[in-house]
Design an enzyme around this catalytic site. Structure first.
Site, PDB file in Angstrom:
ATOM      1  N   LYS A   1      -1.481  -1.354  -4.052  1.00  0.00           N
ATOM      2  CA  LYS A   1      -2.554  -0.368  -3.953  1.00  0.00           C
ATOM      3  C   LYS A   1      -1.883   1.004  -4.035  1.00  0.00           C
ATOM      4  O   LYS A   1      -1.173   1.422  -3.125  1.00  0.00           O
ATOM      5  CB  LYS A   1      -3.335  -0.511  -2.651  1.00  0.00           C
ATOM      6  CG  LYS A   1      -4.442   0.535  -2.512  1.00  0.00           C
ATOM      7  CD  LYS A   1      -5.070   0.524  -1.118  1.00  0.00           C
ATOM      8  CE  LYS A   1      -6.070   1.660  -0.984  1.00  0.00           C
ATOM      9  NZ  LYS A   1      -6.579   1.798   0.409  1.00  0.00           N
TER      10      LYS A   1
ATOM     11  N   TYR B   1       0.843  -1.199   0.000  1.00  0.00           N
ATOM     12  CA  TYR B   1       0.000   0.000   0.000  1.00  0.00           C
ATOM     13  C   TYR B   1       0.876   1.246   0.000  1.00  0.00           C
ATOM     14  O   TYR B   1       1.555   1.531   0.987  1.00  0.00           O
ATOM     15  CB  TYR B   1      -0.900  -0.057   1.239  1.00  0.00           C
ATOM     16  CG  TYR B   1      -1.930   1.038   1.393  1.00  0.00           C
ATOM     17  CD1 TYR B   1      -2.220   1.944   0.387  1.00  0.00           C
ATOM     18  CD2 TYR B   1      -2.642   1.138   2.582  1.00  0.00           C
ATOM     19  CE1 TYR B   1      -3.182   2.925   0.561  1.00  0.00           C
ATOM     20  CE2 TYR B   1      -3.609   2.115   2.766  1.00  0.00           C
ATOM     21  CZ  TYR B   1      -3.871   3.005   1.765  1.00  0.00           C
ATOM     22  OH  TYR B   1      -4.815   3.973   1.951  1.00  0.00           O
TER      23      TYR B   1
END
Length: 295
Positions: free
Chosen positions: A163, A135
């Site tokens: 992400k 992330y």
């Protein structure tokens, strides 16, 4: 359950009691069931879920509760800490539960360099025994996911996706050019159409908390190149959810619409930071009318 087929993951909010002393599990189950009905994957304990605002016992209980429901959609669990020992123990604990993937945020505040970031990720990937999504959200962590750190992780059996939430299309271009073998997830609702043109295959969504079915339809439309909602309208609707720090506006709108009992957030967040909800209510009207037109 083939998580590779999930194109929309909802970064689920954590509804609290009125005094914020605990999790409102009645509301939480209702939210999880709505996501299940829409066929959306669920991300627990992300930034939208205020994962850092929960203590260890609360996080454990929340994941256990979600697993106990035996949902027909997959669960991805965040690792809301930059303390390596705590993150390792959390992953070991979650491996014993019926969860399907991990979301591992770039270590926050400490701003590690290439080597530190690489070893942090490498060791957690080794422990995970599940597909992992790295992330990248420098606005919250203070540091980018370093390209050279990612290069060192290339080919790891548990590295599934990134992400990307930097807001930089330059970073998106780099990831598609240099790491095409790693799935790219869009972490910003409003940017999803742009991400898809550069090879993104999924959205991790805040907006899907409020509009689970509508967002699922929008994601499907965009991926199939058959949009039924103007992209500029989508952009404006999604940006309304950031009139204050996420997830404050989302929780407020969900409470107004009766999806959760209380809009409470834990300090240092405050619901008082919403100065006006006119834009939020307008956005809800737009999406509601669009969704009704699809029936």
């Amino acid at each position: 359950m083939n998580i590779q087929n999930i194109r929309l993951w909802t970064a689920i909010v954590t509804p609290f009691t009125a005094d914020t002393s605990g999790v409102d599990y009645a509301s939480f189950e209702k939210l999880l069931r709505l996501q299940e009905e829409a066929g959306n994957g669920i991300v627990l304990l992300g930034s939208t879920g205020e994962g850092l605002a929960l203590n260890d016992k609360e996080r454990e209980e929340l994941v256990d509760f979600a697993c106990s429901l035996k949902l027909r959609v997959p669960l991805m669990v965040g690792t809301p800490t930059y303390n390596y020992e705590a993150a390792s123990n959390w992953i070991k604990s979650c491996r014993t539960k019926n969860i399907h993937a991990f979301l591992i945020v770039t270590p926050l505040y400490s701003k590690p360099g290439v080597c530190g970031q690489y070893h942090f990720y490498k060791n957690l990937l080794d422990l995970a025994e599940r597909p992992c999504v790295l992330y990248n959200i420098p606005s919250r962590t203070g540091v980018e996911l370093h390209r050279d750190s990612l290069d060192g992780l290339r080919g790891h059996k548990n590295l599934w996706a990134i992400k990307e939430s930097s807001g930089s299309m330059e970073t998106v271009h780099m990831l598609r050019r240099d790491f095409a073998e790693i799935s790219l997830f869009c972490g910003d609702d409003n940017l999803f159409p742009d991400f898809v043109t550069h090879g993104s295959c999924a959205l991790v969504s805040v907006a899907a908390n409020v509009w689970p079915r509508a967002c699922a339809r929008f994601v499907s439309d965009v991926l199939n190149k058959k949009p039924t909602l103007d992209f500029e309208i989508w952009w404006d609707v999604c940006k309304s959810l950031y009139c204050a720090t996420n997830p404050i506006p989302t929780k407020h709108l969900m409470q107004v619409q009766g999806q959760i009992s209380h809009s409470t957030v834990r300090l240092p967040l405050s619901i008082e930071d919403i100065k006006s909800d006119v834009g939020l209510m307008h956005a809800h009207d737009i999406i509601s009318k669009w969704e009704r037109s699809l029936v």
